[in-house]
Design a protein around this motif. Structure first.
Motif, PDB file in Angstrom:
ATOM      1  N   MET A  54     -58.719 113.316  86.900  1.00  0.00           N
ATOM      2  CA  MET A  54     -57.740 112.791  85.970  1.00  0.00           C
ATOM      3  C   MET A  54     -56.377 113.418  86.238  1.00  0.00           C
ATOM      4  SD  MET A  54     -59.188 112.609  82.086  1.00  0.00           S
ATOM      5  CE  MET A  54     -59.957 111.127  81.543  1.00  0.00           C
ATOM      6  N   THR A  55     -55.355 112.585  86.099  1.00  0.00           N
ATOM      7  CA  THR A  55     -53.998 113.106  86.211  1.00  0.00           C
ATOM      8  C   THR A  55     -53.638 113.851  84.924  1.00  0.00           C
ATOM      9  OG1 THR A  55     -52.968 111.139  85.264  1.00  0.00           O
ATOM     10  CG2 THR A  55     -53.327 111.136  87.659  1.00  0.00           C
ATOM     11  N   MET A  56     -52.536 114.563  84.954  1.00  0.00           N
ATOM     12  CA  MET A  56     -52.103 115.298  83.760  1.00  0.00           C
ATOM     13  C   MET A  56     -51.855 114.331  82.605  1.00  0.00           C
ATOM     14  SD  MET A  56     -51.561 118.053  82.186  1.00  0.00           S
ATOM     15  CE  MET A  56     -51.661 119.243  83.501  1.00  0.00           C
ATOM     16  N   SER A  57     -51.209 113.202  82.881  1.00  0.00           N
ATOM     17  CA  SER A  57     -50.932 112.251  81.797  1.00  0.00           C
ATOM     18  C   SER A  57     -52.231 111.657  81.247  1.00  0.00           C
ATOM     19  CB  SER A  57     -49.979 111.149  82.253  1.00  0.00           C
ATOM     20  OG  SER A  57     -50.508 110.459  83.357  1.00  0.00           O
ATOM     21  N   GLU A  58     -53.216 111.419  82.109  1.00  0.00           N
ATOM     22  CA  GLU A  58     -54.518 110.925  81.636  1.00  0.00           C
ATOM     23  C   GLU A  58     -55.197 111.966  80.747  1.00  0.00           C
ATOM     24  OE1 GLU A  58     -55.845 107.894  85.230  1.00  0.00           O
ATOM     25  OE2 GLU A  58     -56.295 110.027  85.419  1.00  0.00           O
ATOM     26  N   LYS A  59     -55.123 113.218  81.133  1.00  0.00           N
ATOM     27  CA  LYS A  59     -55.725 114.281  80.322  1.00  0.00           C
ATOM     28  C   LYS A  59     -55.068 114.370  78.951  1.00  0.00           C
ATOM     29  CE  LYS A  59     -57.116 117.130  84.242  1.00  0.00           C
ATOM     30  NZ  LYS A  59     -56.843 118.342  85.008  1.00  0.00           N
ATOM     31  N   ILE A  60     -53.748 114.272  78.934  1.00  0.00           N
ATOM     32  CA  ILE A  60     -53.017 114.363  77.665  1.00  0.00           C
ATOM     33  C   ILE A  60     -53.384 113.192  76.757  1.00  0.00           C
ATOM     34  CG2 ILE A  60     -50.707 114.148  76.653  1.00  0.00           C
ATOM     35  CD1 ILE A  60     -49.707 115.836  79.082  1.00  0.00           C
ATOM     36  N   LEU A  93     -52.719 103.795  83.057  1.00  0.00           N
ATOM     37  CA  LEU A  93     -51.589 104.678  83.287  1.00  0.00           C
ATOM     38  C   LEU A  93     -51.200 104.585  84.756  1.00  0.00           C
ATOM     39  CD1 LEU A  93     -52.551 107.843  81.218  1.00  0.00           C
ATOM     40  CD2 LEU A  93     -51.314 105.797  80.513  1.00  0.00           C
ATOM     41  N   ASP A  94     -49.911 104.388  84.981  1.00  0.00           N
ATOM     42  CA  ASP A  94     -49.416 104.143  86.331  1.00  0.00           C
ATOM     43  C   ASP A  94     -48.564 105.295  86.834  1.00  0.00           C
ATOM     44  OD1 ASP A  94     -50.616 101.668  86.162  1.00  0.00           O
ATOM     45  OD2 ASP A  94     -48.758 100.608  85.682  1.00  0.00           O
ATOM     46  N   GLY A  95     -48.930 105.787  88.011  1.00  0.00           N
ATOM     47  CA  GLY A  95     -48.137 106.789  88.697  1.00  0.00           C
ATOM     48  C   GLY A  95     -47.159 106.130  89.646  1.00  0.00           C
ATOM     49  N   SER A  96     -46.512 106.920  90.467  1.00  0.00           N
ATOM     50  CA  SER A  96     -45.461 106.417  91.350  1.00  0.00           C
ATOM     51  C   SER A  96     -45.972 105.399  92.376  1.00  0.00           C
ATOM     52  CB  SER A  96     -44.767 107.578  92.067  1.00  0.00           C
ATOM     53  OG  SER A  96     -45.715 108.326  92.803  1.00  0.00           O
ATOM     54  N   ILE A  97     -47.240 105.459  92.749  1.00  0.00           N
ATOM     55  CA  ILE A  97     -47.783 104.501  93.715  1.00  0.00           C
ATOM     56  C   ILE A  97     -47.680 103.066  93.200  1.00  0.00           C
ATOM     57  CG2 ILE A  97     -50.180 104.615  92.912  1.00  0.00           C
ATOM     58  CD1 ILE A  97     -50.972 104.472  95.922  1.00  0.00           C
ATOM     59  N   LYS A 140     -46.359 104.031  82.144  1.00  0.00           N
ATOM     60  CA  LYS A 140     -46.067 104.932  83.254  1.00  0.00           C
ATOM     61  C   LYS A 140     -46.472 106.338  82.822  1.00  0.00           C
ATOM     62  CE  LYS A 140     -42.364 102.249  85.212  1.00  0.00           C
ATOM     63  NZ  LYS A 140     -41.036 102.256  85.789  1.00  0.00           N
ATOM     64  N   ASN A 141     -46.867 107.143  83.792  1.00  0.00           N
ATOM     65  CA  ASN A 141     -47.234 108.534  83.493  1.00  0.00           C
ATOM     66  C   ASN A 141     -46.125 109.238  82.714  1.00  0.00           C
ATOM     67  OD1 ASN A 141     -49.727 108.382  84.741  1.00  0.00           O
ATOM     68  ND2 ASN A 141     -48.983 109.193  86.683  1.00  0.00           N
ATOM     69  N   LEU A 200     -44.965 110.535  74.107  1.00  0.00           N
ATOM     70  CA  LEU A 200     -46.359 110.334  73.724  1.00  0.00           C
ATOM     71  C   LEU A 200     -46.492 109.627  72.375  1.00  0.00           C
ATOM     72  CD1 LEU A 200     -49.360 110.708  74.295  1.00  0.00           C
ATOM     73  CD2 LEU A 200     -49.185 113.005  73.304  1.00  0.00           C
ATOM     74  N   ASN A 201     -45.676 109.981  71.406  1.00  0.00           N
ATOM     75  CA  ASN A 201     -45.785 109.354  70.086  1.00  0.00           C
ATOM     76  C   ASN A 201     -45.534 107.850  70.146  1.00  0.00           C
ATOM     77  OD1 ASN A 201     -46.559 111.667  68.739  1.00  0.00           O
ATOM     78  ND2 ASN A 201     -44.457 112.242  68.235  1.00  0.00           N
ATOM     79  N   LEU A 202     -44.590 107.419  70.976  1.00  0.00           N
ATOM     80  CA  LEU A 202     -44.329 105.987  71.132  1.00  0.00           C
ATOM     81  C   LEU A 202     -45.502 105.282  71.812  1.00  0.00           C
ATOM     82  CD1 LEU A 202     -40.551 105.970  72.132  1.00  0.00           C
ATOM     83  CD2 LEU A 202     -41.556 105.374  69.935  1.00  0.00           C
ATOM     84  N   VAL A 203     -46.088 105.936  72.794  1.00  0.00           N
ATOM     85  CA  VAL A 203     -47.269 105.389  73.467  1.00  0.00           C
ATOM     86  C   VAL A 203     -48.406 105.221  72.460  1.00  0.00           C
ATOM     87  CG1 VAL A 203     -49.066 105.905  75.187  1.00  0.00           C
ATOM     88  CG2 VAL A 203     -46.652 106.266  75.752  1.00  0.00           C
ATOM     89  N   LEU A 204     -48.649 106.242  71.664  1.00  0.00           N
ATOM     90  CA  LEU A 204     -49.717 106.172  70.666  1.00  0.00           C
ATOM     91  C   LEU A 204     -49.441 105.092  69.622  1.00  0.00           C
ATOM     92  CD1 LEU A 204     -50.377 109.987  70.182  1.00  0.00           C
ATOM     93  CD2 LEU A 204     -51.763 108.349  71.479  1.00  0.00           C
ATOM     94  N   LYS A 205     -48.180 104.901  69.279  1.00  0.00           N
ATOM     95  CA  LYS A 205     -47.814 103.854  68.320  1.00  0.00           C
ATOM     96  C   LYS A 205     -48.132 102.474  68.894  1.00  0.00           C
ATOM     97  CE  LYS A 205     -44.032 102.052  65.578  1.00  0.00           C
ATOM     98  NZ  LYS A 205     -42.622 102.136  65.229  1.00  0.00           N
ATOM     99  N   ARG A 206     -47.785 102.249  70.149  1.00  0.00           N
ATOM    100  CA  ARG A 206     -48.073 100.953  70.788  1.00  0.00           C
ATOM    101  C   ARG A 206     -49.560 100.707  70.880  1.00  0.00           C
ATOM    102  NH1 ARG A 206     -45.294 100.069  76.196  1.00  0.00           N
ATOM    103  NH2 ARG A 206     -46.544  98.178  76.069  1.00  0.00           N
ATOM    104  N   ILE A 207     -50.334 101.751  71.183  1.00  0.00           N
ATOM    105  CA  ILE A 207     -51.784 101.612  71.247  1.00  0.00           C
ATOM    106  C   ILE A 207     -52.334 101.270  69.865  1.00  0.00           C
ATOM    107  CG2 ILE A 207     -53.972 102.791  71.709  1.00  0.00           C
ATOM    108  CD1 ILE A 207     -52.402 104.454  73.842  1.00  0.00           C
ATOM    109  N   THR A 208     -51.872 101.979  68.851  1.00  0.00           N
ATOM    110  CA  THR A 208     -52.326 101.724  67.481  1.00  0.00           C
ATOM    111  C   THR A 208     -52.032 100.287  67.071  1.00  0.00           C
ATOM    112  OG1 THR A 208     -52.004 104.057  66.889  1.00  0.00           O
ATOM    113  CG2 THR A 208     -52.103 102.476  65.068  1.00  0.00           C
ATOM    114  N   GLU A 209     -50.868  99.791  67.401  1.00  0.00           N
ATOM    115  CA  GLU A 209     -50.521  98.403  67.088  1.00  0.00           C
ATOM    116  C   GLU A 209     -51.429  97.419  67.803  1.00  0.00           C
ATOM    117  OE1 GLU A 209     -46.360  98.195  68.082  1.00  0.00           O
ATOM    118  OE2 GLU A 209     -45.773  99.319  66.291  1.00  0.00           O
ATOM    119  N   ALA A 210     -51.786  97.727  69.036  1.00  0.00           N
ATOM    120  CA  ALA A 210     -52.660  96.841  69.820  1.00  0.00           C
ATOM    121  C   ALA A 210     -54.097  96.845  69.291  1.00  0.00           C
ATOM    122  CB  ALA A 210     -52.646  97.242  71.291  1.00  0.00           C
TER     123      ALA A 210
END
Length: 98
Positions: free
Chosen positions: A1-7, A46-50, A78-79, A86-96
């Motif tokens: 897992m990448t760092m962003s995936e772990k978080i 989650l998307d990295g630079s690749i 994106k990572n 993170l809070n905005l990401v979690l908000k979008r997930i919660t809405e979905a």
């Protein structure tokens, strides 16, 4: 897992987000998605630079289309979004999940 995936996994595991059960590195059809909530039919990638490479963008579009044909909702982040907002990401997930 990448760092962003772990978080993000720390925030999703154990029904921590909205009481929804997520699975990490979950197989769906011929793909393995980063996170999946079966009850909401929600895939989180989650998307990295690749993923900025043109051939990867084309692959991702095809993959997203195939997963949507299975009736799944796909959220891509994106990572850096996970690391920086993170809070905005979690908000979008919660809405979905609704």
């Amino acid at each position: 897992m990448t760092m962003s995936e772990k978080i993000l996994w720390e925030k999703l595991k154990g029904k921590s987000l909205n009481g929804s059960k997520f699975r990490g590195q979950h197989p769906i059809d011929k793909y393995i998605v980063d996170f999946y909530c079966h009850s909401a039919k929600l895939v989180i990638e989650l998307d990295g630079s690749i993923h900025e490479l043109e051939e990867q963008k084309e692959y991702d579009l095809g993959r997203t289309s195939e997963l949507q044909e299975l009736g799944l909702k796909i959220l891509r982040f994106k990572n850096e979004e996970v690391l920086d907002t993170l809070n905005l990401v979690l908000k979008r997930i919660t809405e979905a999940l609704k």
